[in-house]
Design a protein around this motif. Sequence first.
Motif, PDB file in Angstrom:
ATOM      1  N   GLY A 110     106.036  25.008  -8.721  1.00  0.00           N
ATOM      2  CA  GLY A 110     105.852  23.891  -9.520  1.00  0.00           C
ATOM      3  C   GLY A 110     106.294  23.510 -10.824  1.00  0.00           C
ATOM      4  N   LEU A 111     106.316  22.265 -11.190  1.00  0.00           N
ATOM      5  CA  LEU A 111     106.721  21.814 -12.756  1.00  0.00           C
ATOM      6  C   LEU A 111     105.748  21.685 -13.467  1.00  0.00           C
ATOM      7  CD1 LEU A 111     109.012  21.040 -14.558  1.00  0.00           C
ATOM      8  CD2 LEU A 111     108.877  18.745 -13.457  1.00  0.00           C
ATOM      9  N   VAL A 112     105.505  22.499 -14.454  1.00  0.00           N
ATOM     10  CA  VAL A 112     104.514  22.141 -15.572  1.00  0.00           C
ATOM     11  C   VAL A 112     105.170  21.568 -16.739  1.00  0.00           C
ATOM     12  CG1 VAL A 112     102.522  22.827 -17.024  1.00  0.00           C
ATOM     13  CG2 VAL A 112     103.000  23.953 -14.489  1.00  0.00           C
ATOM     14  N   GLN A 113     105.024  20.369 -17.238  1.00  0.00           N
ATOM     15  CA  GLN A 113     105.360  19.971 -18.335  1.00  0.00           C
ATOM     16  C   GLN A 113     104.409  19.441 -19.386  1.00  0.00           C
ATOM     17  OE1 GLN A 113     109.203  17.727 -17.462  1.00  0.00           O
ATOM     18  NE2 GLN A 113     108.986  16.431 -19.206  1.00  0.00           N
ATOM     19  N   VAL A 114     104.654  19.848 -20.613  1.00  0.00           N
ATOM     20  CA  VAL A 114     103.553  19.364 -21.619  1.00  0.00           C
ATOM     21  C   VAL A 114     104.241  19.204 -22.858  1.00  0.00           C
ATOM     22  CG1 VAL A 114     101.563  20.387 -22.847  1.00  0.00           C
ATOM     23  CG2 VAL A 114     101.618  21.110 -20.634  1.00  0.00           C
ATOM     24  N   ALA A 115     104.057  17.814 -23.428  1.00  0.00           N
ATOM     25  CA  ALA A 115     104.616  17.563 -24.461  1.00  0.00           C
ATOM     26  C   ALA A 115     106.199  17.425 -24.474  1.00  0.00           C
ATOM     27  CB  ALA A 115     104.229  18.247 -25.767  1.00  0.00           C
ATOM     28  N   GLY A 116     106.691  17.162 -23.232  1.00  0.00           N
ATOM     29  CA  GLY A 116     108.051  17.064 -22.654  1.00  0.00           C
ATOM     30  C   GLY A 116     108.712  18.464 -22.753  1.00  0.00           C
ATOM     31  N   VAL A 117     107.978  19.883 -22.806  1.00  0.00           N
ATOM     32  CA  VAL A 117     108.540  20.838 -22.811  1.00  0.00           C
ATOM     33  C   VAL A 117     108.283  21.478 -21.147  1.00  0.00           C
ATOM     34  CG1 VAL A 117     108.578  23.309 -23.430  1.00  0.00           C
ATOM     35  CG2 VAL A 117     108.476  21.395 -25.088  1.00  0.00           C
ATOM     36  N   LYS A 118     109.327  21.851 -20.645  1.00  0.00           N
ATOM     37  CA  LYS A 118     108.881  22.823 -19.311  1.00  0.00           C
ATOM     38  C   LYS A 118     108.277  24.193 -19.560  1.00  0.00           C
ATOM     39  CE  LYS A 118     112.382  21.134 -16.166  1.00  0.00           C
ATOM     40  NZ  LYS A 118     113.625  21.403 -15.484  1.00  0.00           N
ATOM     41  N   LEU A 119     107.272  24.458 -19.298  1.00  0.00           N
ATOM     42  CA  LEU A 119     106.702  25.742 -19.407  1.00  0.00           C
ATOM     43  C   LEU A 119     107.138  26.778 -18.747  1.00  0.00           C
ATOM     44  CD1 LEU A 119     102.796  25.063 -20.236  1.00  0.00           C
ATOM     45  CD2 LEU A 119     104.946  24.594 -21.760  1.00  0.00           C
ATOM     46  N   SER A 120     107.552  26.361 -17.528  1.00  0.00           N
ATOM     47  CA  SER A 120     108.029  27.468 -16.717  1.00  0.00           C
ATOM     48  C   SER A 120     109.557  28.051 -17.177  1.00  0.00           C
ATOM     49  CB  SER A 120     108.358  27.014 -15.394  1.00  0.00           C
ATOM     50  OG  SER A 120     108.862  25.788 -15.364  1.00  0.00           O
ATOM     51  N   ALA A 121     110.154  27.269 -17.997  1.00  0.00           N
ATOM     52  CA  ALA A 121     111.486  27.669 -18.392  1.00  0.00           C
ATOM     53  C   ALA A 121     111.200  28.544 -19.802  1.00  0.00           C
ATOM     54  CB  ALA A 121     112.291  26.409 -18.865  1.00  0.00           C
ATOM     55  N   LEU A 122     110.144  28.721 -20.174  1.00  0.00           N
ATOM     56  CA  LEU A 122     109.841  29.496 -21.300  1.00  0.00           C
ATOM     57  C   LEU A 122     109.669  31.031 -21.014  1.00  0.00           C
ATOM     58  CD1 LEU A 122     107.863  27.096 -23.703  1.00  0.00           C
ATOM     59  CD2 LEU A 122     110.335  27.055 -23.546  1.00  0.00           C
ATOM     60  N   SER A 123     109.990  31.675 -21.819  1.00  0.00           N
ATOM     61  CA  SER A 123     109.504  33.231 -22.027  1.00  0.00           C
ATOM     62  C   SER A 123     108.243  33.301 -22.235  1.00  0.00           C
ATOM     63  CB  SER A 123     110.470  34.128 -22.892  1.00  0.00           C
ATOM     64  OG  SER A 123     110.163  33.866 -24.142  1.00  0.00           O
ATOM     65  N   GLU A 124     107.296  34.365 -22.221  1.00  0.00           N
ATOM     66  CA  GLU A 124     106.041  34.637 -22.616  1.00  0.00           C
ATOM     67  C   GLU A 124     105.831  34.266 -23.961  1.00  0.00           C
ATOM     68  OE1 GLU A 124     104.302  38.155 -20.685  1.00  0.00           O
ATOM     69  OE2 GLU A 124     102.258  37.790 -22.120  1.00  0.00           O
ATOM     70  N   VAL A 125     106.962  34.991 -24.944  1.00  0.00           N
ATOM     71  CA  VAL A 125     106.667  34.844 -26.127  1.00  0.00           C
ATOM     72  C   VAL A 125     106.860  33.310 -26.831  1.00  0.00           C
ATOM     73  CG1 VAL A 125     107.754  35.061 -28.360  1.00  0.00           C
ATOM     74  CG2 VAL A 125     107.590  37.077 -26.501  1.00  0.00           C
ATOM     75  N   GLU A 126     107.902  32.826 -26.092  1.00  0.00           N
ATOM     76  CA  GLU A 126     108.179  31.119 -26.361  1.00  0.00           C
ATOM     77  C   GLU A 126     107.027  30.334 -25.769  1.00  0.00           C
ATOM     78  OE1 GLU A 126     112.951  30.966 -25.738  1.00  0.00           O
ATOM     79  OE2 GLU A 126     111.635  30.807 -23.976  1.00  0.00           O
ATOM     80  N   ARG A 127     106.397  30.891 -24.906  1.00  0.00           N
ATOM     81  CA  ARG A 127     104.804  29.889 -24.361  1.00  0.00           C
ATOM     82  C   ARG A 127     103.944  30.221 -25.365  1.00  0.00           C
ATOM     83  NH1 ARG A 127     105.770  32.126 -19.441  1.00  0.00           N
ATOM     84  NH2 ARG A 127     103.896  33.333 -19.769  1.00  0.00           N
ATOM     85  N   ASP A 128     103.860  31.612 -25.805  1.00  0.00           N
ATOM     86  CA  ASP A 128     102.775  31.711 -27.015  1.00  0.00           C
ATOM     87  C   ASP A 128     103.184  30.806 -28.152  1.00  0.00           C
ATOM     88  OD1 ASP A 128     101.358  33.475 -25.300  1.00  0.00           O
ATOM     89  OD2 ASP A 128     102.280  35.244 -26.302  1.00  0.00           O
ATOM     90  N   ARG A 129     104.147  30.774 -28.543  1.00  0.00           N
ATOM     91  CA  ARG A 129     104.700  29.977 -29.807  1.00  0.00           C
ATOM     92  C   ARG A 129     104.393  28.356 -29.335  1.00  0.00           C
ATOM     93  NH1 ARG A 129     110.310  30.621 -30.796  1.00  0.00           N
ATOM     94  NH2 ARG A 129     109.694  33.096 -30.707  1.00  0.00           N
ATOM     95  N   PHE A 130     104.818  28.114 -28.236  1.00  0.00           N
ATOM     96  CA  PHE A 130     104.394  26.617 -27.716  1.00  0.00           C
ATOM     97  C   PHE A 130     103.083  26.308 -27.803  1.00  0.00           C
ATOM     98  CE2 PHE A 130     103.237  23.531 -24.750  1.00  0.00           C
ATOM     99  CZ  PHE A 130     103.878  22.575 -25.069  1.00  0.00           C
ATOM    100  N   ARG A 131     102.215  27.302 -27.581  1.00  0.00           N
ATOM    101  CA  ARG A 131     100.732  26.898 -27.331  1.00  0.00           C
ATOM    102  C   ARG A 131     100.156  26.920 -28.628  1.00  0.00           C
ATOM    103  NH1 ARG A 131      99.701  30.513 -23.939  1.00  0.00           N
ATOM    104  NH2 ARG A 131      99.289  32.158 -25.420  1.00  0.00           N
ATOM    105  N   ALA A 132     100.705  27.863 -29.695  1.00  0.00           N
ATOM    106  CA  ALA A 132     100.402  27.864 -30.883  1.00  0.00           C
ATOM    107  C   ALA A 132     100.438  26.556 -31.727  1.00  0.00           C
ATOM    108  CB  ALA A 132     100.967  29.119 -31.609  1.00  0.00           C
TER     109      ALA A 132
END
Length: 220
Positions: A61-83
């Motif tokens: 599935g697709l998870v997009q938050v604030a226009g960003v596709k979370l599934s396309a991010l690495s774990e580090v990028e996801r951490d940064r995105f969340r922060a």
Amino acid sequence: MIHLENVRVSFPNPGGKRSVVLDLPKWDVSAGRRIALRGPSGSGKSTLLNVLAGLLVPESGLVQVAGVKLSALSEVERDRFRAQNVGFVFQAFHLLDCYTALENIELGAAFSGELPDRERAEFLLKSVGLIDHAKFFPRQLSTGQQARVALARALATRPKLLLADEPTGSLDIDSGKRVLDILFQTAEQENITIVCATHDLALATHFDASVSVSAGRFQP
Ligand SMILES: Nc1ncnc2c1ncn2[C@@H]1O[C@H](COP(=O)(O)OP(=O)(O)OP(=O)(O)O)[C@@H](O)[C@H]1O
Ligand SMILES: [Mg+2]
């Protein structure tokens, strides 16, 4: 702010099979909306919040938050995105015991890679009505006061999306309503989108919309 499509999460159960705990064909939430997430224990509310925070990656599935596709991010990028984009209020608050109320809020910003912002921390502590408790440690605060510090910490980074997991679960009705009022006030000023899991039916009526989750699906 939120766009989900065909999101599916399953966990292995002790029998060795997998049980589907989240199955959402489609969900959209526009910026600035305040959504209550209701549903019985085990229905998937925390799982959904974890997916939105990028703490849990669904198997499809697709998870997009604030226009960003979370599934396309690495774990580090996801951490940064969340922060940088997401504030999270945990049910158990998870305040750091050896830091004061004010320091806990300041650290909220530090964890997201920003410089500690004393002014912002003081502003938030004031808005939750605890500036006179700035130097108190979590153990010296009542549960309701800890809830307010946890909320202030989640707002420290000026998130676009605030996720809260039963933030008023351990509070009486009046204190719960007060925490919610503070949250709504800040959210309105800063255009923050809110998704808040709550068992409390009365509390849920104060949100723009309330969504019922049952066995991992939204109920009509
Ligand atoms: N790490 C995991 N491994 C296996 N099963 C899990 C895991 N995390 C959650 N589950 C299962 O997923 C389902 C949904 O759990 P979740 O924590 O999302 O429910 P909830 O709606 O938040 O419940 P509550 O109101 O009690 O907090 C439950 O049946 C639970 O057993
Ligand atoms: Mg939960």
